[in-house]
Design a protein around this motif. Structure first.
Motif, PDB file in Angstrom:
ATOM      1  N   TRP A 124      -5.002 -11.580   9.734  1.00 33.09           N
ATOM      2  CA  TRP A 124      -4.391 -10.271   9.965  1.00 33.09           C
ATOM      3  C   TRP A 124      -4.410  -9.881  11.435  1.00 33.09           C
ATOM      4  O   TRP A 124      -3.495  -9.217  11.914  1.00 33.09           O
ATOM      5  N   GLN A 125      -5.403 -10.311  12.161  1.00 31.12           N
ATOM      6  CA  GLN A 125      -5.439 -10.006  13.596  1.00 31.12           C
ATOM      7  C   GLN A 125      -4.252 -10.658  14.300  1.00 31.12           C
ATOM      8  O   GLN A 125      -3.638 -10.043  15.178  1.00 31.12           O
ATOM      9  N   LYS A 158      -1.233  -8.570  13.556  1.00 26.56           N
ATOM     10  CA  LYS A 158      -1.235  -7.348  14.368  1.00 26.56           C
ATOM     11  C   LYS A 158      -0.822  -7.633  15.812  1.00 26.56           C
ATOM     12  O   LYS A 158      -0.072  -6.861  16.412  1.00 26.56           O
ATOM     13  N   GLY A 199       2.429  -5.911  16.035  1.00 29.00           N
ATOM     14  CA  GLY A 199       1.869  -4.572  16.173  1.00 29.00           C
ATOM     15  C   GLY A 199       2.619  -3.632  17.082  1.00 29.00           C
ATOM     16  O   GLY A 199       2.648  -2.428  16.868  1.00 29.00           O
ATOM     17  N   ASP A 213       5.543  -1.186  13.020  1.00 25.88           N
ATOM     18  CA  ASP A 213       4.116  -1.120  13.305  1.00 25.88           C
ATOM     19  C   ASP A 213       3.365  -1.992  12.310  1.00 25.88           C
ATOM     20  O   ASP A 213       3.889  -2.354  11.262  1.00 25.88           O
ATOM     21  N   VAL A 214       2.129  -2.307  12.669  1.00 28.78           N
ATOM     22  CA  VAL A 214       1.208  -2.982  11.752  1.00 28.78           C
ATOM     23  C   VAL A 214      -0.103  -2.221  11.812  1.00 28.78           C
ATOM     24  O   VAL A 214      -0.687  -2.067  12.877  1.00 28.78           O
ATOM     25  N   SER A 215      -0.536  -1.738  10.653  1.00 29.82           N
ATOM     26  CA  SER A 215      -1.827  -1.052  10.562  1.00 29.82           C
ATOM     27  C   SER A 215      -2.850  -2.020   9.971  1.00 29.82           C
ATOM     28  O   SER A 215      -2.528  -3.181   9.695  1.00 29.82           O
ATOM     29  N   ASP A 216      -4.045  -1.548   9.746  1.00 31.26           N
ATOM     30  CA  ASP A 216      -5.047  -2.396   9.099  1.00 31.26           C
ATOM     31  C   ASP A 216      -4.700  -2.675   7.642  1.00 31.26           C
ATOM     32  O   ASP A 216      -5.204  -3.626   7.054  1.00 31.26           O
ATOM     33  N   ILE A 258       2.132  -3.889   6.922  1.00 24.64           N
ATOM     34  CA  ILE A 258       3.224  -4.044   7.882  1.00 24.64           C
ATOM     35  C   ILE A 258       4.233  -2.960   7.536  1.00 24.64           C
ATOM     36  O   ILE A 258       4.610  -2.799   6.368  1.00 24.64           O
ATOM     37  N   ARG A 316      -1.057  -5.322   3.127  1.00 23.37           N
ATOM     38  CA  ARG A 316      -1.845  -6.463   3.601  1.00 23.37           C
ATOM     39  C   ARG A 316      -2.397  -7.268   2.427  1.00 23.37           C
ATOM     40  O   ARG A 316      -2.313  -8.499   2.409  1.00 23.37           O
TER      41      ARG A 316
END
Length: 108
Positions: free
Chosen positions: A5-6, A9, A13, A31-34, A37, A50
């Motif tokens: 996932w990092q 991002k 991101g 955007d990409v949050s925790d 997407i 995610r």
């Protein structure tokens, strides 16, 4: 390889345009949050969770879901979620999880 996932991002991101599998169009990631997407179009927005993306990649690695983009969409809707399966295919192909040599022919 599991979905990192990092890396997602970092890649998307700040926003990105991901080419569609058939070409000529793009999926716009805003955007990409925790947790997701975020996709934007002039007429709709969506979130690709995610957890769903990670499950889809895990099922690809287990051989449950096809790496053929067209078959992937059907499998993803069956085993993971019906939420924006085609958009997910475009993104996972861009990330290298789906076969780049296959054509995309699915009815959704």
């Amino acid at each position: 390889m599991p979905l990192n996932w990092q890396d997602v991002k970092v890649k998307y991101g700040g926003g990105a345009k991901v080419p569609t599998i058939t070409g000529g169009k793009f999926v716009t990631i805003s955007d990409v949050s925790d947790e997701a997407i975020h996709i934007w179009t002039p007429i709709w927005t969506a979130e690709l969770a995610r957890a769903d993306l990670e499950k889809g990649v895990a099922l690809i690695e287990e051989g449950v879901i096809s790496t053929d983009p067209g078959l992937f969409v059907e499998d993803y809707m069956l085993y993971v979620t019906r939420n924006r399966a085609t958009s997910t295919a475009h993104i996972l192909r861009d990330l290298g999880y789906l076969d780049l040599t296959e054509t995309f022919s699915v009815r959704c």
